[in-house]
Design a protein around this motif. Structure first.
Motif, PDB file in Angstrom:
ATOM      1  N   GLY A   1     -52.200  90.802  64.466  1.00 21.46           N
ATOM      2  CA  GLY A   1     -50.944  91.535  64.351  1.00 21.46           C
ATOM      3  C   GLY A   1     -50.436  91.524  62.927  1.00 21.46           C
ATOM      4  O   GLY A   1     -51.086  91.000  62.012  1.00 21.46           O
ATOM      5  N   ALA A   2     -49.267  92.115  62.731  1.00 17.26           N
ATOM      6  CA  ALA A   2     -48.658  92.196  61.402  1.00 17.26           C
ATOM      7  C   ALA A   2     -47.612  91.104  61.246  1.00 17.26           C
ATOM      8  O   ALA A   2     -46.829  90.840  62.163  1.00 17.26           O
ATOM      9  N   GLY A   3     -47.625  90.459  60.080  1.00 13.88           N
ATOM     10  CA  GLY A   3     -46.609  89.474  59.766  1.00 13.88           C
ATOM     11  C   GLY A   3     -46.610  88.260  60.654  1.00 13.88           C
ATOM     12  O   GLY A   3     -45.546  87.760  61.043  1.00 13.88           O
ATOM     13  N   LEU A   4     -47.787  87.754  61.019  1.00 10.81           N
ATOM     14  CA  LEU A   4     -47.840  86.561  61.864  1.00 10.81           C
ATOM     15  C   LEU A   4     -47.205  85.383  61.137  1.00 10.81           C
ATOM     16  O   LEU A   4     -47.380  85.203  59.932  1.00 10.81           O
ATOM     17  N   PRO A   5     -46.436  84.553  61.858  1.00 12.41           N
ATOM     18  CA  PRO A   5     -45.714  83.458  61.199  1.00 12.41           C
ATOM     19  C   PRO A   5     -46.652  82.330  60.778  1.00 12.41           C
ATOM     20  O   PRO A   5     -47.681  82.080  61.404  1.00 12.41           O
ATOM     21  N   ALA A   6     -46.297  81.659  59.705  1.00 12.60           N
ATOM     22  CA  ALA A   6     -47.019  80.483  59.237  1.00 12.60           C
ATOM     23  C   ALA A   6     -46.029  79.353  59.050  1.00 12.60           C
ATOM     24  O   ALA A   6     -44.992  79.517  58.407  1.00 12.60           O
ATOM     25  N   THR A   7     -46.327  78.198  59.640  1.00  8.89           N
ATOM     26  CA  THR A   7     -45.482  77.030  59.497  1.00  8.89           C
ATOM     27  C   THR A   7     -46.068  76.114  58.424  1.00  8.89           C
ATOM     28  O   THR A   7     -47.094  76.425  57.802  1.00  8.89           O
ATOM     29  N   ALA A   8     -45.451  74.976  58.256  1.00  9.04           N
ATOM     30  CA  ALA A   8     -45.949  74.007  57.277  1.00  9.04           C
ATOM     31  C   ALA A   8     -47.330  73.487  57.654  1.00  9.04           C
ATOM     32  O   ALA A   8     -48.073  72.984  56.798  1.00  9.04           O
ATOM     33  N   ASN A   9     -47.695  73.620  58.936  1.00 12.46           N
ATOM     34  CA  ASN A   9     -49.007  73.141  59.405  1.00 12.46           C
ATOM     35  C   ASN A   9     -50.077  74.221  59.384  1.00 12.46           C
ATOM     36  O   ASN A   9     -51.206  73.962  59.796  1.00 12.46           O
ATOM     37  N   THR A  10     -49.727  75.415  58.943  1.00 14.40           N
ATOM     38  CA  THR A  10     -50.650  76.552  58.978  1.00 14.40           C
ATOM     39  C   THR A  10     -51.312  76.744  57.624  1.00 14.40           C
ATOM     40  O   THR A  10     -50.633  76.851  56.603  1.00 14.40           O
ATOM     41  N   GLU A  11     -52.628  76.805  57.644  1.00 10.04           N
ATOM     42  CA  GLU A  11     -53.358  77.198  56.442  1.00 10.04           C
ATOM     43  C   GLU A  11     -53.366  78.723  56.377  1.00 10.04           C
ATOM     44  O   GLU A  11     -53.573  79.398  57.395  1.00 10.04           O
ATOM     45  N   VAL A  12     -53.146  79.273  55.207  1.00  8.75           N
ATOM     46  CA  VAL A  12     -53.143  80.717  55.026  1.00  8.75           C
ATOM     47  C   VAL A  12     -54.272  81.091  54.069  1.00  8.75           C
ATOM     48  O   VAL A  12     -54.402  80.508  52.989  1.00  8.75           O
TER      49      VAL A  12
END
Length: 503
Positions: free
Chosen positions: A36-47
């Motif tokens: 999807g578009a603009g999926l959220p990323a938290t502090a635990n998410t690698e981007v």
């Protein structure tokens, strides 16, 4: 939703379409959870930023030879799978090979398991090579291997004295595999034609490596392919003919497909990019051509290459595999087995070429991602079909491998954006344990920037192989799919009730 990894700003390509630019891929616990578009990323998410590059499914190479006893100087699991991920391949299917003297497949499997356990950088499974298909193996052992281990494919040889099976045995295996839902693969070359020609070449002292291509003419593949298709038609069973190199043989496949027979075809990079002239001697090395000995052999004319490309583009070819079956060139026990008392003997040269790492870049180079639209040989979705999706479906991995969709393993290739990934293939840059590449000096327009296996980056071109060897997992496979045609056909000229008289 808390993702482990979000891949942003890429152009996702599947076997059916190119999605709109800029979509994100959300990954959790090694699986694709959503796109999807603009999926959220938290502090635990690698981007991971794809920077506008194409993203395709991780490659599925369904024809790989590793750690086989008949190739003592070939790649093992560590080096072979290391080169796989460096070239974008996240799944391989290798071969556990039965010898003619083996009365059971279970000890063969146990020994091969020992070579692969905790030794693979990518996910993997096996095909079984059958050379002694006893009644016990067909009726008792194959069902257990399929049910308990998920080995859902076998390979047969119509040539090589130590490996070939008779037409009668091919039929027995086809009927068994059809009943179990297994895929039958077959190496189709006429053994008698080839052995007859080899005897004449040796009698006339024509034994340089180049004569390997003379010894296995196209007609040997054409005849055996037609015969293999006829056996499959009689059995009403699906079949894949491996490493096809002849346009005429592929014409037999296309004709069968036109009659809705479930006949699949595979080809390999060597038959699209190399010619028999590569088998000739070069200055300072009269045995150099041994590096290019494979079977079927490299063909003679550029028109042969064009014929293969047409069948790749028009859908006749189902899968594109490396047939990675290499032996080193310089050490004793490898290609040098073809030097007998200093005299070249092409019939003694181990067959096979290295190609696991270069398979996908060579094919991707023929798409609009690397070539102007009018110069591209195949579309990007067609690339995905050949490189990943079709093999996953054919060999019982659909739903897990071969596509970018929710629920699938997060196996991805992130290419370089634009023309920033262009490179020239050199042996010194590759990660296999072989001392040459047949594609030395070839230019490709892109190379995997990242290879992602189950949500973990295992190849970063800036850093090299960053995955761990033991990360690769064994894949228990299910029933293979029929991708072309269907079963339930009646052989031409046969009455509807005929099979009932003898089945």
């Amino acid at each position: 939703m808390d993702f482990d990894l979000v891949v942003r700003n890429g152009i996702i390509v599947t076997a059916s379409e190119i999605l709109q630019p800029g979509l994100d891929i959300g990954i959790q616990a090694g699986k694709i959870i959503c796109i999807g578009a603009g999926l959220p990323a938290t502090a635990n998410t690698e981007v991971l930023d794809a920077e506008g590059a194409y993203i395709t499914p991780g490659g599925v190479d369904s024809h790989v030879h590793l750690a086989q006893a008949n190739a003592p100087t070939g790649d093992g699991w560590e080096t072979g799978t290391r080169s796989a991920v460096a070239g974008g391949t996240t799944t391989i299917i290798a071969f556990a090979s039965q010898e003619k003297t083996d009365e059971s497949l279970f000890p063969v499997l146990d020994e091969y398991d020992k070579t692969s356990k905790d030794q693979s950088y990518c996910d993997y499974s096996y095909h079984f090579i059958l050379t002694n298909p006893t009644t016990k193996i067909l009726t008792e052992e194959l069902p257990v291997l399929f049910r308990e281990r998920g080995i859902s494919s076998v390979k047969l040889y119509m040539t090589y004295e130590l490996m070939k099976v008779s037409d009668r045995q091919v039929l027995e295996i086809l009927f068994t595999c059809k009943r179990l839902g297994m895929t039958t693969m077959i190496h189709a070359e006429s053994h008698d034609m080839i052995s007859f020609i080899i005897e004449g070449l040796e009698r006339n002292r024509n034994t340089e490596p180049y004569f390997h291509a003379i010894a296995r003419p196209r007609i040997a593949e054409d005849e055996a392919s037609y015969r293999a298709i006829s056996l499959a038609e009689l059995a009403d069973a699906p079949m894949l003919i491996v490493h096809m190199s002849s346009e005429i043989a592929l014409g037999h496949v296309r004709e069968a497909q036109g009659r809705l027979l479930p006949i699949h075809a595979e080809t390999c990079p060597q038959y699209l990019f190399l010619l028999s002239e590569n088998l000739k001697a070069v200055e300072h090395d009269h045995f150099h051509g041994a590096k290019h000995v494979c079977s079927p052999p490299l063909r003679h004319d550029p028109a042969d290459l064009e014929g293969l490309w047409r069948n790749v583009a028009n859908g006749t070819v189902t899968t594109f595999s490396s047939d990675h079956a290499p032996s080193k060139y310089y050490p004793e026990g490898g290609k040098r087995l073809g030097l007998v008392d200093g005299i070249p003997r092409f019939a003694k040269i181990p067959n096979g070429l290295p190609g696991l790492e270069t398979r996908l870049p060579l094919l991707f180079n023929q798409t609009p991602a690397c070539r102007p639209e009018g110069k591209a040989r195949l579309s990007l979705p067609r690339f995905v079909q050949l490189a990943s999706t079709n093999a996953a479906k054919l060999y019982g991995l659909d739903g897990r491998k071969g596509s970018i969709a929710p629920g699938y393993d997060a196996d991805l290739i992130i290419w370089h954006a634009g023309n920033t990934g262009a490179r020239t293939i050199h042996q010194k840059d590759l990660h296999h344990d072989i001392d040459y590449t047949p594609y030395e000096g070839m230019e490709v327009g892109n190379w995997p920037r990242y290879t992602v296996l189950r949500g973990t980056v295992v190849w970063d071109q800036g850093k090299g192989v960053v995955g761990k060897m033991e990360y690769g997992q064994w894949l228990k496979r299910g029933r293979g799919e029929v991708l072309v045609g269907r079963t339930g056909n009646l052989p031409r000229g046969m009455l509807p009730e005929e099979r009932g008289y003898w089945m």
